[in-house]
Scaffold this active site. Structure first.
Site, PDB file in Angstrom:
ATOM      1  N   HIS A 112     -64.969   1.007 -29.515  1.00 39.58           N
ATOM      2  CA  HIS A 112     -65.809   2.040 -29.538  1.00 39.58           C
ATOM      3  C   HIS A 112     -64.722   3.631 -28.465  1.00 39.58           C
ATOM      4  CE1 HIS A 112     -70.042   0.136 -28.504  1.00 39.58           C
ATOM      5  NE2 HIS A 112     -70.053   0.539 -29.517  1.00 39.58           N
ATOM      6  N   GLY A 179     -71.194  -9.560 -20.067  1.00 36.75           N
ATOM      7  CA  GLY A 179     -70.827  -8.591 -18.812  1.00 36.75           C
ATOM      8  C   GLY A 179     -71.564  -7.704 -19.986  1.00 36.75           C
ATOM      9  N   ASN A 205     -72.979 -13.414 -17.268  1.00 40.35           N
ATOM     10  CA  ASN A 205     -73.665 -11.807 -17.307  1.00 40.35           C
ATOM     11  C   ASN A 205     -74.006 -12.433 -15.893  1.00 40.35           C
ATOM     12  OD1 ASN A 205     -75.417  -9.758 -17.072  1.00 40.35           O
ATOM     13  ND2 ASN A 205     -75.002  -9.183 -19.203  1.00 40.35           N
ATOM     14  N   GLU A 207     -77.497 -12.281 -15.225  1.00 42.10           N
ATOM     15  CA  GLU A 207     -78.299 -12.283 -15.238  1.00 42.10           C
ATOM     16  C   GLU A 207     -78.564 -12.463 -17.291  1.00 42.10           C
ATOM     17  OE1 GLU A 207     -80.523  -8.940 -14.769  1.00 42.10           O
ATOM     18  OE2 GLU A 207     -79.916  -7.959 -15.900  1.00 42.10           O
TER      19      GLU A 207
HETATM   20  C1  BV8 Z   1     -73.934   2.957 -34.840  1.00 41.08           C
HETATM   21  C2  BV8 Z   1     -68.569   4.964 -26.037  1.00 41.08           C
HETATM   22  C3  BV8 Z   1     -74.233   3.377 -37.313  1.00 41.08           C
HETATM   23  C4  BV8 Z   1     -69.100   6.139 -25.293  1.00 41.08           C
HETATM   24  C5  BV8 Z   1     -70.505   4.183 -26.410  1.00 41.08           C
HETATM   25  C6  BV8 Z   1     -82.260   5.099 -32.772  1.00 41.08           C
HETATM   26  C7  BV8 Z   1     -81.552   6.159 -33.147  1.00 41.08           C
HETATM   27  C8  BV8 Z   1     -80.695   6.758 -33.340  1.00 41.08           C
HETATM   28  C9  BV8 Z   1     -79.540   5.792 -32.929  1.00 41.08           C
HETATM   29  C10 BV8 Z   1     -79.401   4.172 -33.457  1.00 41.08           C
HETATM   30  C11 BV8 Z   1     -81.230   3.797 -33.321  1.00 41.08           C
HETATM   31  N1  BV8 Z   1     -80.512   2.195 -32.913  1.00 41.08           N
HETATM   32  C12 BV8 Z   1     -80.131   1.905 -32.803  1.00 41.08           C
HETATM   33  C13 BV8 Z   1     -79.094   2.912 -32.615  1.00 41.08           C
HETATM   34  C14 BV8 Z   1     -77.670   3.011 -33.135  1.00 41.08           C
HETATM   35  C15 BV8 Z   1     -77.054   3.391 -32.064  1.00 41.08           C
HETATM   36  C16 BV8 Z   1     -78.005   2.419 -30.431  1.00 41.08           C
HETATM   37  O1  BV8 Z   1     -77.400   1.052 -30.928  1.00 41.08           O
HETATM   38  N2  BV8 Z   1     -78.455   2.518 -29.518  1.00 41.08           N
HETATM   39  C17 BV8 Z   1     -79.521   2.167 -28.852  1.00 41.08           C
HETATM   40  C18 BV8 Z   1     -79.034   2.955 -27.296  1.00 41.08           C
HETATM   41  C19 BV8 Z   1     -80.574   2.240 -28.858  1.00 41.08           C
HETATM   42  N3  BV8 Z   1     -75.352   2.626 -31.721  1.00 41.08           N
HETATM   43  C20 BV8 Z   1     -75.208   3.732 -32.414  1.00 41.08           C
HETATM   44  O2  BV8 Z   1     -75.514   4.995 -32.711  1.00 41.08           O
HETATM   45  C21 BV8 Z   1     -73.707   3.030 -32.803  1.00 41.08           C
HETATM   46  N4  BV8 Z   1     -73.298   3.411 -34.195  1.00 41.08           N
HETATM   47  O3  BV8 Z   1     -75.127   2.886 -34.909  1.00 41.08           O
HETATM   48  O4  BV8 Z   1     -73.222   3.945 -36.019  1.00 41.08           O
HETATM   49  C22 BV8 Z   1     -73.848   4.424 -38.754  1.00 41.08           C
HETATM   50  C23 BV8 Z   1     -74.380   3.322 -39.233  1.00 41.08           C
HETATM   51  C24 BV8 Z   1     -73.537   4.619 -40.724  1.00 41.08           C
HETATM   52  C25 BV8 Z   1     -73.014   5.907 -40.342  1.00 41.08           C
HETATM   53  C26 BV8 Z   1     -72.806   6.009 -39.477  1.00 41.08           C
HETATM   54  C27 BV8 Z   1     -73.319   5.984 -38.201  1.00 41.08           C
HETATM   55  C28 BV8 Z   1     -72.594   3.675 -31.950  1.00 41.08           C
HETATM   56  C29 BV8 Z   1     -72.444   3.037 -30.285  1.00 41.08           C
HETATM   57  C30 BV8 Z   1     -71.921   3.586 -29.241  1.00 41.08           C
HETATM   58  C31 BV8 Z   1     -72.046   4.146 -28.482  1.00 41.08           C
HETATM   59  N5  BV8 Z   1     -70.496   4.250 -27.401  1.00 41.08           N
HETATM   60  N6  BV8 Z   1     -69.544   4.207 -25.693  1.00 41.08           N
HETATM   61  C32 BV8 Z   1     -68.737   5.591 -23.725  1.00 41.08           C
HETATM   62  O5  BV8 Z   1     -68.143   4.678 -23.465  1.00 41.08           O
HETATM   63  O6  BV8 Z   1     -68.840   6.589 -23.404  1.00 41.08           O
HETATM   64  S1  BV8 Z   1     -72.067   2.376 -25.997  1.00 41.08           S
HETATM   65  C33 BV8 Z   1     -71.918   2.671 -24.254  1.00 41.08           C
HETATM   66  O7  BV8 Z   1     -73.120   1.516 -24.404  1.00 41.08           O
HETATM   67  C34 BV8 Z   1     -70.861   0.793 -24.209  1.00 41.08           C
HETATM   68  O8  BV8 Z   1     -69.352   1.235 -25.024  1.00 41.08           O
HETATM   69  C35 BV8 Z   1     -71.165   0.033 -24.659  1.00 41.08           C
HETATM   70  O9  BV8 Z   1     -71.236  -0.509 -25.976  1.00 41.08           O
HETATM   71  C36 BV8 Z   1     -72.936  -0.011 -24.433  1.00 41.08           C
HETATM   72  C37 BV8 Z   1     -73.712  -0.471 -23.987  1.00 41.08           C
HETATM   73  O10 BV8 Z   1     -73.709  -0.683 -22.502  1.00 41.08           O
HETATM   74  P1  BV8 Z   1     -72.810  -2.365 -21.872  1.00 41.08           P
HETATM   75  O11 BV8 Z   1     -71.143  -2.476 -22.127  1.00 41.08           O
HETATM   76  O12 BV8 Z   1     -73.801  -3.738 -22.047  1.00 41.08           O
HETATM   77  O13 BV8 Z   1     -73.197  -1.324 -20.114  1.00 41.08           O
HETATM   78  P2  BV8 Z   1     -74.487  -1.814 -19.427  1.00 41.08           P
HETATM   79  O14 BV8 Z   1     -74.284  -0.724 -18.430  1.00 41.08           O
HETATM   80  O15 BV8 Z   1     -75.539  -1.758 -20.313  1.00 41.08           O
HETATM   81  O16 BV8 Z   1     -74.691  -3.186 -19.014  1.00 41.08           O
HETATM   82  C38 BV8 Z   1     -73.869  -3.669 -18.056  1.00 41.08           C
HETATM   83  C39 BV8 Z   1     -74.184  -5.529 -18.280  1.00 41.08           C
HETATM   84  O17 BV8 Z   1     -72.892  -5.861 -17.400  1.00 41.08           O
HETATM   85  C40 BV8 Z   1     -74.955  -5.922 -17.059  1.00 41.08           C
HETATM   86  O18 BV8 Z   1     -76.148  -6.583 -18.466  1.00 41.08           O
HETATM   87  C41 BV8 Z   1     -75.075  -5.569 -16.282  1.00 41.08           C
HETATM   88  O19 BV8 Z   1     -76.165  -7.313 -16.130  1.00 41.08           O
HETATM   89  C42 BV8 Z   1     -73.665  -6.699 -16.078  1.00 41.08           C
HETATM   90  N7  BV8 Z   1     -73.047  -6.882 -15.433  1.00 41.08           N
HETATM   91  C43 BV8 Z   1     -72.431  -5.678 -14.235  1.00 41.08           C
HETATM   92  N8  BV8 Z   1     -71.541  -6.433 -13.693  1.00 41.08           N
HETATM   93  C44 BV8 Z   1     -71.252  -7.849 -14.035  1.00 41.08           C
HETATM   94  C45 BV8 Z   1     -72.000  -7.808 -14.774  1.00 41.08           C
HETATM   95  N9  BV8 Z   1     -72.114  -9.008 -15.967  1.00 41.08           N
HETATM   96  C46 BV8 Z   1     -70.643  -9.491 -14.857  1.00 41.08           C
HETATM   97  N10 BV8 Z   1     -70.293  -9.408 -14.092  1.00 41.08           N
HETATM   98  C47 BV8 Z   1     -70.246  -8.193 -12.953  1.00 41.08           C
HETATM   99  N11 BV8 Z   1     -69.207  -8.994 -12.045  1.00 41.08           N
END
Ligand code: BV8
Length: 246
Positions: A112, A179, A205, A207
């Site tokens: 990313h 994570g 993770n 959870e």
């Molecule tokens: C793509 C950079 C295709 C920016 C990020 C419907 C409409 C439109 C789009 C979509 C759709 N359905 C699906 C999509 C695609 C979309 C998507 O998935 N949307 C989701 C919301 C449904 N994806 C995209 O758009 C991707 N591109 O699909 O392109 C394409 C095909 C052809 C041509 C062109 C394009 C691109 C997605 C990238 C977005 N950028 N980041 C920035 O950082 O500012 S995403 C961002 O959130 C992160 O990078 C990461 O990837 C993502 C998820 O975050 P996590 O890392 O999982 O963090 P989160 O807070 O969610 O969770 C933390 C976890 O850690 C928890 O589980 C917690 O329990 C745990 N934790 C916490 N503390 C601890 C721990 N575990 C252990 N120890 C601890 N101490």
């Protein structure tokens, strides 16, 4: 795990950097609680209000480069695994921080993008950045203001190095997600690709995210990852010495 892996792929998310003091996205105090994804993490949002988006990333970049923020034992353990594991190893991160590299990881795939890089939208050239990016800043390639953006993959944009990642997923026999909430594709589908090609899958993770992994290790990454890496390297050394013994 049933057998000693020969090829390991690890995917990390924001949770591995949480104990280093960097907010995750979807926790109660997470980044998406303070900002709408549409406004700060999409190309449309950047086109609509580049100053707001630069401010969002400039703030996160300043925090990342501030003194209290440093790699935690989970980052350090993965760097040790990369250096000492006898088989094939690939670390893919969704994170745009540089904590894996600061912990000693040498071969990190930032699918990313990276907060410490910026890109000219005209020439596509990528530059290191440690300070703020502004719309008044001129790029070194075109010499014009307004062309520079964070070298970060926004929603709707294609993640980086996908062919390399998919190839590694198809070859690996162990896939571990650390994570990550498994909410964002294509990263959220990586364990399915690995399993379809015969890999065992594990989630480390706080959870069980209910994403259907074969194994779960629950707890804080700073505690669980070093323990797991020590066990895996111990088993890897035993396997190497027993195969030499034959
Ligand atoms: C793509 C950079 C295709 C920016 C990020 C419907 C409409 C439109 C789009 C979509 C759709 N359905 C699906 C999509 C695609 C979309 C998507 O998935 N949307 C989701 C919301 C449904 N994806 C995209 O758009 C991707 N591109 O699909 O392109 C394409 C095909 C052809 C041509 C062109 C394009 C691109 C997605 C990238 C977005 N950028 N980041 C920035 O950082 O500012 S995403 C961002 O959130 C992160 O990078 C990461 O990837 C993502 C998820 O975050 P996590 O890392 O999982 O963090 P989160 O807070 O969610 O969770 C933390 C976890 O850690 C928890 O589980 C917690 O329990 C745990 N934790 C916490 N503390 C601890 C721990 N575990 C252990 N120890 C601890 N101490």
């Amino acid at each position: 795990m049933h057998s000693m892996p020969e090829s390991v792929v690890i995917l990390t998310g924001a949770g591995i950097s949480a104990e280093s003091g960097i907010s995750t996205f979807r926790a109660a105090d997470g980044l998406w609680e303070q900002h709408r994804i549409e406004d700060v993490a999409t190309p449309e949002g950047f086109f609509r209000d580049p100053r707001l988006v630069h401010h969002f990333y400039n703030t996160r970049r300043r925090l990342l480069l501030s003194d209290p923020i440093r790699p935690n034992p989970a980052h350090t353990a993965l760097a040790r695994l990369e250096q000492q594991f006898g088989g094939e190893f690939l670390l893919v991160t969704q994170n745009i921080d540089n904590l894996h590299e600061r912990a000693g990881s040498r071969n990190v795939v930032h699918m990313h993008g990276e907060m410490l890089k910026m890109r000219c939208q005209i020439s596509e050239r990528v530059f290191d950045i440690r300070g703020d990016i502004s719309i008044e800043q001129r790029c070194r390639c075109c010499g014009e203001a307004g062309n520079l953006r964070p070298h970060v993959v926004w929603f709707g944009e294609m993640p980086l190095q996908m062919p390399r990642i998919i190839g590694a997923l198809e070859r690996c026999d162990l896939f571990i997600a650390i994570g990550t909430s498994g909410q964002v594709y294509p990263a959220a589908g990586f364990h399915d690709i690995a399993r379809r090609h015969g890999a065992e899958t594990m989630e480390i993770n706080l959870e069980d995210t209910g994403s259907g992994f074969d194994y779960h290790i629950c707890g804080k990454a700073g505690d669980t990852v070093p323990r797991f890496v020590d066990q895996l390297l111990e088993a890897d050394r035993n396997k190497a010495s027993s195969s030499r013994g034959k």
